[in-house]
Design an enzyme around this catalytic site. Structure first.
Site, PDB file in Angstrom:
ATOM      1  N   SER A 121      15.867  10.274   4.506  1.00 55.22           N
ATOM      2  CA  SER A 121      14.627  10.039   5.382  1.00 55.22           C
ATOM      3  C   SER A 121      14.764  10.650   6.516  1.00 55.22           C
ATOM      4  O   SER A 121      13.773  10.978   7.423  1.00 55.22           O
ATOM      5  CB  SER A 121      14.770   8.468   5.665  1.00 55.22           C
ATOM      6  OG  SER A 121      16.034   8.076   6.205  1.00 55.22           O
ATOM      7  N   HIS A 142      10.502  13.341   0.052  1.00 53.06           N
ATOM      8  CA  HIS A 142      10.721  12.157   0.674  1.00 53.06           C
ATOM      9  C   HIS A 142       9.479  11.441   0.415  1.00 53.06           C
ATOM     10  O   HIS A 142       8.450  11.791   0.685  1.00 53.06           O
ATOM     11  CB  HIS A 142      10.912  12.384   2.378  1.00 53.06           C
ATOM     12  CG  HIS A 142      11.075  11.202   3.119  1.00 53.06           C
ATOM     13  ND1 HIS A 142      10.506  10.949   4.537  1.00 53.06           N
ATOM     14  CD2 HIS A 142      11.761  10.068   2.784  1.00 53.06           C
ATOM     15  CE1 HIS A 142      10.700   9.843   4.628  1.00 53.06           C
ATOM     16  NE2 HIS A 142      11.633   9.277   3.751  1.00 53.06           N
ATOM     17  N   GLU A 154       6.757  13.812   1.472  1.00 51.01           N
ATOM     18  CA  GLU A 154       6.938  14.954   2.480  1.00 51.01           C
ATOM     19  C   GLU A 154       7.867  16.001   1.675  1.00 51.01           C
ATOM     20  O   GLU A 154       9.046  15.611   1.059  1.00 51.01           O
ATOM     21  CB  GLU A 154       7.639  14.456   3.575  1.00 51.01           C
ATOM     22  CG  GLU A 154       6.871  13.766   4.568  1.00 51.01           C
ATOM     23  CD  GLU A 154       7.529  13.296   5.864  1.00 51.01           C
ATOM     24  OE1 GLU A 154       6.793  12.853   6.684  1.00 51.01           O
ATOM     25  OE2 GLU A 154       8.827  13.074   5.703  1.00 51.01           O
ATOM     26  N   ASN A 193       8.375   9.335   9.565  1.00 53.94           N
ATOM     27  CA  ASN A 193       9.837   8.648  10.283  1.00 53.94           C
ATOM     28  C   ASN A 193       9.799   8.862  11.569  1.00 53.94           C
ATOM     29  O   ASN A 193      10.408   8.202  12.491  1.00 53.94           O
ATOM     30  CB  ASN A 193      10.938   8.932   9.446  1.00 53.94           C
ATOM     31  CG  ASN A 193      10.979   7.918   8.219  1.00 53.94           C
ATOM     32  OD1 ASN A 193      10.344   7.239   8.217  1.00 53.94           O
ATOM     33  ND2 ASN A 193      12.052   8.161   7.469  1.00 53.94           N
TER      34      ASN A 193
HETATM   35  N1  3HC Z   1       4.444  -1.978  -7.509  1.00 55.62           N
HETATM   36  C1  3HC Z   1       3.299  -2.632  -8.078  1.00 55.62           C
HETATM   37  N2  3HC Z   1       2.701  -3.181  -7.177  1.00 55.62           N
HETATM   38  C2  3HC Z   1       3.045  -3.688  -5.832  1.00 55.62           C
HETATM   39  C3  3HC Z   1       4.240  -3.155  -5.652  1.00 55.62           C
HETATM   40  C4  3HC Z   1       5.051  -2.179  -6.171  1.00 55.62           C
HETATM   41  N3  3HC Z   1       6.194  -1.723  -5.992  1.00 55.62           N
HETATM   42  N4  3HC Z   1       4.323  -3.347  -4.136  1.00 55.62           N
HETATM   43  C5  3HC Z   1       3.195  -4.024  -3.941  1.00 55.62           C
HETATM   44  N5  3HC Z   1       2.619  -4.247  -5.003  1.00 55.62           N
HETATM   45  C6  3HC Z   1       1.224  -4.773  -5.130  1.00 55.62           C
HETATM   46  C7  3HC Z   1       1.296  -6.407  -4.500  1.00 55.62           C
HETATM   47  O1  3HC Z   1       1.881  -7.249  -5.566  1.00 55.62           O
HETATM   48  C8  3HC Z   1       0.004  -6.641  -4.332  1.00 55.62           C
HETATM   49  O2  3HC Z   1      -0.528  -7.146  -5.627  1.00 55.62           O
HETATM   50  P1  3HC Z   1      -1.717  -8.457  -5.594  1.00 55.62           P
HETATM   51  O3  3HC Z   1      -3.138  -7.881  -4.789  1.00 55.62           O
HETATM   52  O4  3HC Z   1      -1.900  -8.772  -7.089  1.00 55.62           O
HETATM   53  O5  3HC Z   1      -1.160  -9.462  -4.776  1.00 55.62           O
HETATM   54  C9  3HC Z   1      -0.722  -5.514  -3.872  1.00 55.62           C
HETATM   55  O6  3HC Z   1       0.205  -4.309  -4.501  1.00 55.62           O
HETATM   56  C10 3HC Z   1      -0.853  -5.438  -2.463  1.00 55.62           C
HETATM   57  O7  3HC Z   1       0.218  -5.733  -1.785  1.00 55.62           O
HETATM   58  P2  3HC Z   1      -0.052  -6.842  -0.500  1.00 55.62           P
HETATM   59  O8  3HC Z   1      -1.052  -7.657  -1.046  1.00 55.62           O
HETATM   60  O9  3HC Z   1       1.495  -7.356  -0.289  1.00 55.62           O
HETATM   61  O10 3HC Z   1      -0.585  -5.903   0.628  1.00 55.62           O
HETATM   62  P3  3HC Z   1      -1.303  -4.768   1.294  1.00 55.62           P
HETATM   63  O11 3HC Z   1      -2.573  -4.770   0.720  1.00 55.62           O
HETATM   64  O12 3HC Z   1      -0.937  -4.943   2.840  1.00 55.62           O
HETATM   65  O13 3HC Z   1      -0.437  -3.463   0.759  1.00 55.62           O
HETATM   66  C11 3HC Z   1       1.389  -2.211   1.358  1.00 55.62           C
HETATM   67  C12 3HC Z   1       1.120  -3.550   0.850  1.00 55.62           C
HETATM   68  C13 3HC Z   1       0.507  -1.077   0.557  1.00 55.62           C
HETATM   69  C14 3HC Z   1       2.780  -2.009   1.500  1.00 55.62           C
HETATM   70  C15 3HC Z   1       0.556  -1.910   2.875  1.00 55.62           C
HETATM   71  O14 3HC Z   1       0.594  -3.126   3.403  1.00 55.62           O
HETATM   72  C16 3HC Z   1       0.985  -0.763   3.446  1.00 55.62           C
HETATM   73  O15 3HC Z   1       0.540   0.207   3.577  1.00 55.62           O
HETATM   74  N6  3HC Z   1       2.025  -0.844   4.599  1.00 55.62           N
HETATM   75  C17 3HC Z   1       2.536  -0.089   5.260  1.00 55.62           C
HETATM   76  C18 3HC Z   1       3.717   0.748   4.339  1.00 55.62           C
HETATM   77  C19 3HC Z   1       4.536   1.895   4.921  1.00 55.62           C
HETATM   78  O16 3HC Z   1       4.119   2.200   6.167  1.00 55.62           O
HETATM   79  N7  3HC Z   1       5.353   2.461   4.252  1.00 55.62           N
HETATM   80  C20 3HC Z   1       6.154   3.543   4.954  1.00 55.62           C
HETATM   81  C21 3HC Z   1       7.215   2.836   5.613  1.00 55.62           C
HETATM   82  S1  3HC Z   1       8.264   4.408   6.200  1.00 55.62           S
HETATM   83  C22 3HC Z   1       9.183   4.857   4.876  1.00 55.62           C
HETATM   84  O17 3HC Z   1       9.080   4.176   3.615  1.00 55.62           O
HETATM   85  C23 3HC Z   1      10.092   5.843   4.986  1.00 55.62           C
HETATM   86  C24 3HC Z   1      11.551   5.598   4.418  1.00 55.62           C
HETATM   87  O18 3HC Z   1      12.419   6.951   4.649  1.00 55.62           O
HETATM   88  C25 3HC Z   1      12.223   4.488   5.233  1.00 55.62           C
END
Ligand code: 3HC
Length: 394
Positions: A121, A142, A154, A193
């Site tokens: 990351s 990434h 990325e 990030n």
């Molecule tokens: N596999 C399959 N389905 C999944 C899943 C997975 N791994 N994770 C979540 N889902 C499903 C959920 O079960 C849910 O299904 P449902 O509608 O049947 O209940 C559906 O996807 C939608 O999830 P949620 O209801 O929890 O909520 P959202 O609509 O908000 O979507 C999210 C979730 C896509 C995570 C959204 O909240 C989002 O985009 N959040 C921001 C995430 C983000 O910023 N990520 C980057 C972080 S930084 C990073 O990763 C870099 C690293 O280096 C640290």
């Protein structure tokens, strides 16, 4: 002509590793998933099974496809199995020493023409590449959490990465159904990030210094700025231990602008690492935290949006990525409705600079010091959408 990527190894079966392995299998590739114990691998396979059945349940894939994907994944604790891989993706914890050990092993066992990538990351791809005898075949790849859902990869060019390697990694990202963006310079935090890091830094200090409550900031982020998650909620989602590493690396790289805030240290010491342990800033035992909508008006979102714009401007100034790629990265990697540079043009660059200058004069914190690019644009009259030119030409 280089061989098509057909067999991959994913090293590290944690939150990112299992998701990446699943994606590769769903794209029809043969996948080795490597970790140090059978327990860890069993847990990863369990998570993959859950995710595949979730996708099948929602009609995103056929049931047979889910089963076929699962059968293409071979869990192993032995690097010796990796003799036929075309490409490896390392996704072990963010410790340079550990990453170097993994790359050394991969360099020993994989075919000499195989590409070796890291899902790091924030760490240096160039430094990692130097431990191998093929630094031209080492790049960053990434992914974003959850990798099964977030559409961005990325692709990071280290100092020695060849154009051919970049081309093939970009191609693989597309074959996995992702949109790749090129990170032209191996700089800390890359794009997403670095911008999220600036935001976490800003809001962590706001709460640490008693300027605002986390629920107010999160309500404003979700309901006013329309981000998919509150920032403290996202910190928990990423994992506070993972985030602390990133924040330290950013602080070392960018000094006072992204000065490390100790607010998460106590939670980490208590073992409260966020969603994965059931508690972090919030209690996750009953699922995602409930963030009261009515608190949204208690916090001025323009405060963190101008910080995001400022860091994005630094990325452009440092020639880390193209303007369009910065915006694409935030939309696809972090689910933002608009990219920060599109937002800057919409808000008006002069307004962004005025807000930053006001905050800087009140608080004296480096994070609010406007990036020279923003001031230069104001001087040139490139004030944004209304003026016909800002970060984009209209
Ligand atoms: N596999 C399959 N389905 C999944 C899943 C997975 N791994 N994770 C979540 N889902 C499903 C959920 O079960 C849910 O299904 P449902 O509608 O049947 O209940 C559906 O996807 C939608 O999830 P949620 O209801 O929890 O909520 P959202 O609509 O908000 O979507 C999210 C979730 C896509 C995570 C959204 O909240 C989002 O985009 N959040 C921001 C995430 C983000 O910023 N990520 C980057 C972080 S930084 C990073 O990763 C870099 C690293 O280096 C640290």
């Amino acid at each position: 002509m280089s061989k098509k990527v057909e067999t991959v190894a994913v090293v590290g079966a944690g939150i990112m590793g299992h998701g990446i392995a699943q994606l590769c299998a769903m794209a029809g590739l043969k996948v080795y998933i490597v970790d140090i114990s059978d327990e860890i691998l069993d847990k990863a396979m369990e998570r993959i099974r859950w995710s595949l059945s979730k996708l099948a349940e929602k009609g995103k894939i056929e049931k047979e496809e889910a089963e076929a994907s699962l059968s293409r994944i071979k869990p192993t604790t032995s690097y010796e199995d990796l003799i036929d891989v075309d490409l490896a993706i390392e996704a072990v914890p963010e410790k340079m020493k550990l990453k170097k050990l993994v790359f050394q092993k991969l360099d020993e066992v994989t075919p000499k023409e195989a590409i070796l990538t890291s899902n790091t990351s924030s760490l240096s791809i160039t430094e990692i590449s130097k431990i191998t005898r093929r630094p031209d075949k080492v790049a960053g790849m990434h992914f974003f959490n959850p990798p099964q859902i977030m559409a961005l990869v990325e692709v990071i060019k280290g100092d020695y990465t060849s154009e051919e390697t970049i081309r093939r990694v970009m191609e693989l990202a597309k074959a996995l159904g992702k949109t790749p963006v090129l990170v032209k310079k191996d700089s800390r935090g890359f794009i997403v990030n670095r911008i999220l890091g600036a935001l976490f830094n800003k809001v962590f200090w706001d709460v640490h210094l008693g300027r605002a409550k986390k629920e107010e900031i999160d309500a404003a982020a979700k309901y006013s700025a329309r981000l998919p998650m509150g920032l403290f909620e996202l910190a928990d989602y990423i994992g506070l231990d993972v985030l602390a590493e990133i924040m330290r690396i950013l602080s070392d790289a960018y000094g006072d602008r992204l000065k490390y805030c100790p607010i998460i240290d106590e939670l980490i010491a208590q073992g409260n690492l966020g969603r994965k342990t059931g508690r972090g800033f919030y209690d996750w035992s009953a699922g995602r935290p409930n963030i009261p909508k009515e608190l949204a008006k208690e916090y001025d979102t323009s405060e963190f949006l101008v910080v995001a714009v400022n860091e994005a401007a630094w990325i452009v100034m440092d020639e880390v990525a193209e303007t369009k790629d910065v915006d694409t990265a935030m939309k696809l990697g972090a689910g933002w409705p608009k990219g920060p540079l599109e937002l800057a043009d919409e808000l008006g660059i002069e307004e962004v600079v005025s807000k930053l200058e006001l905050l800087f004069s009140e608080r004296g914190e480096e994070i609010y010091k406007p990036c020279p690019v923003l001031k230069d644009y104001v001087k040139r009259g490139w004030l944004g959408r209304e003026a016909g030119r800002g970060f984009y030409v209209y």
